[in-house]
Design a protein around this motif. Sequence first.
Motif, PDB file in Angstrom:
ATOM      1  N   LEU A 159       9.667   2.036  -6.476  1.00 30.22           N
ATOM      2  CA  LEU A 159       8.602   0.782  -6.492  1.00 30.22           C
ATOM      3  C   LEU A 159       6.934   1.337  -5.990  1.00 30.22           C
ATOM      4  CD1 LEU A 159      11.251  -1.607  -3.707  1.00 30.22           C
ATOM      5  CD2 LEU A 159      10.887  -1.358  -6.594  1.00 30.22           C
ATOM      6  N   PRO A 160       6.693   1.214  -7.535  1.00 29.82           N
ATOM      7  CA  PRO A 160       4.771   1.459  -6.523  1.00 29.82           C
ATOM      8  C   PRO A 160       4.282   0.133  -6.323  1.00 29.82           C
ATOM      9  CG  PRO A 160       5.894   1.052  -8.969  1.00 29.82           C
ATOM     10  CD  PRO A 160       6.914   0.685  -8.620  1.00 29.82           C
ATOM     11  N   ASP A 179       0.852  -1.567   0.102  1.00 28.86           N
ATOM     12  CA  ASP A 179      -0.354   0.353  -0.330  1.00 28.86           C
ATOM     13  C   ASP A 179       0.966   1.182   0.033  1.00 28.86           C
ATOM     14  OD1 ASP A 179       1.000  -0.513   2.748  1.00 28.86           O
ATOM     15  OD2 ASP A 179      -0.538  -0.083   3.544  1.00 28.86           O
ATOM     16  N   LYS A 180       1.866   0.614   0.063  1.00 28.07           N
ATOM     17  CA  LYS A 180       2.984   2.352  -0.008  1.00 28.07           C
ATOM     18  C   LYS A 180       4.155   2.259  -1.334  1.00 28.07           C
ATOM     19  CE  LYS A 180       4.550   3.816   3.930  1.00 28.07           C
ATOM     20  NZ  LYS A 180       4.925   3.498   5.048  1.00 28.07           N
ATOM     21  N   GLY A 184      -0.041   6.289  -3.349  1.00 26.86           N
ATOM     22  CA  GLY A 184       1.347   5.832  -1.142  1.00 26.86           C
ATOM     23  C   GLY A 184       1.968   7.243  -1.114  1.00 26.86           C
ATOM     24  N   CYS A 185       2.432   7.996  -2.527  1.00 23.91           N
ATOM     25  CA  CYS A 185       2.817   8.614  -2.670  1.00 23.91           C
ATOM     26  C   CYS A 185       2.582  10.164  -2.999  1.00 23.91           C
ATOM     27  CB  CYS A 185       4.394   8.296  -3.722  1.00 23.91           C
ATOM     28  SG  CYS A 185       5.751   9.480  -3.915  1.00 23.91           S
ATOM     29  N   GLY A 186       3.095  11.576  -2.367  1.00 26.29           N
ATOM     30  CA  GLY A 186       2.352  12.291  -2.711  1.00 26.29           C
ATOM     31  C   GLY A 186       3.127  13.015  -3.617  1.00 26.29           C
TER      32      GLY A 186
END
Length: 319
Positions: free
Chosen positions: A185-186, A168-169, A312-314
Amino acid sequence: MSLVIGLMSGTSADGIDAALVRIEGEGEAVDLEELAFVSCPYREEVRSRLLALAQGDEGGSRELCLMDALLGRLFVEAARKVCEKAGVETRDICLIGSHGHTFYHVPQSTEYLGQSIRSTLQLGQSSFLAESFRCPVVSDFRSRDLAAGGQGAPLVPYTEYLLFRQPDKSIALLNIGGIGNITILPANCKPEEVLAFDTGVGNMVIDALVFHYSHNSLRYDEGGAWAQRGTVDASFLAWMEYSDSYLPLSLPKSTGRELYGKAYVQRLLKQADSRQQTAGLFGCTGHGNLLHRPFGETGRAAVLSRYPRLPGCGWRREP
């Protein structure tokens, strides 16, 4: 359960790193535990020849042949030291992976004798390891990757996929070695969704500058002490970024001392002299900022075009 040794000599040419790990399972279910790690510095006379030969304009087949054997023996010494530190008998080692030391890297197609060639050269004869440990030894990673259509670098993405991916991140791992590289790493990614490339200049350039400004008495900026003395020169930083011929290249890409070696350092020194740049200010500008702004506009655009919005990333592409 298998006991495995990994050996690496990086672009900075400061020594051989050896790690001994316990591996259980296989494929994506693998479990790793580090048992010991050692770093074995090169003697100064060895390091100086490594740096000279890696420039590509001196030495010859005789010296490369001798260096291949010398490095092979030094890799054996490093492997034995990591076993000793871990309290493991050499006969219990199941497998060794040895990267060798890169002497020249030509990942982009180059015309040679009527053909378009891509190539990479690592030395450190792995046969010495096979004879000493009597176990399988895997080497020539970079040349095999090139033969398969890859760039030969970076080689860490699959390992980082196994160790660091999250359901999830999204994760980005930036390694600033002699050359910088990044793995993205998506969240919940598959192997084919991993993106990795060399970002450009790394610590090898800072090492060369410290060596120059210390009148050949220091190998590197320990603890960033020199970098902390100065303040950032934004215009010089911009010149470094926009005069860099590697940053605008499209992905996939990789680089090495061929681009960021002696000639590159001399160009930086000349520009610094013209600006009356001090050693501390130069170190702060380059080390604290260019290395932390590694993509260039082309690299950033390439990442954002592939991952407009990383879960999960800005980090996102603006409309």
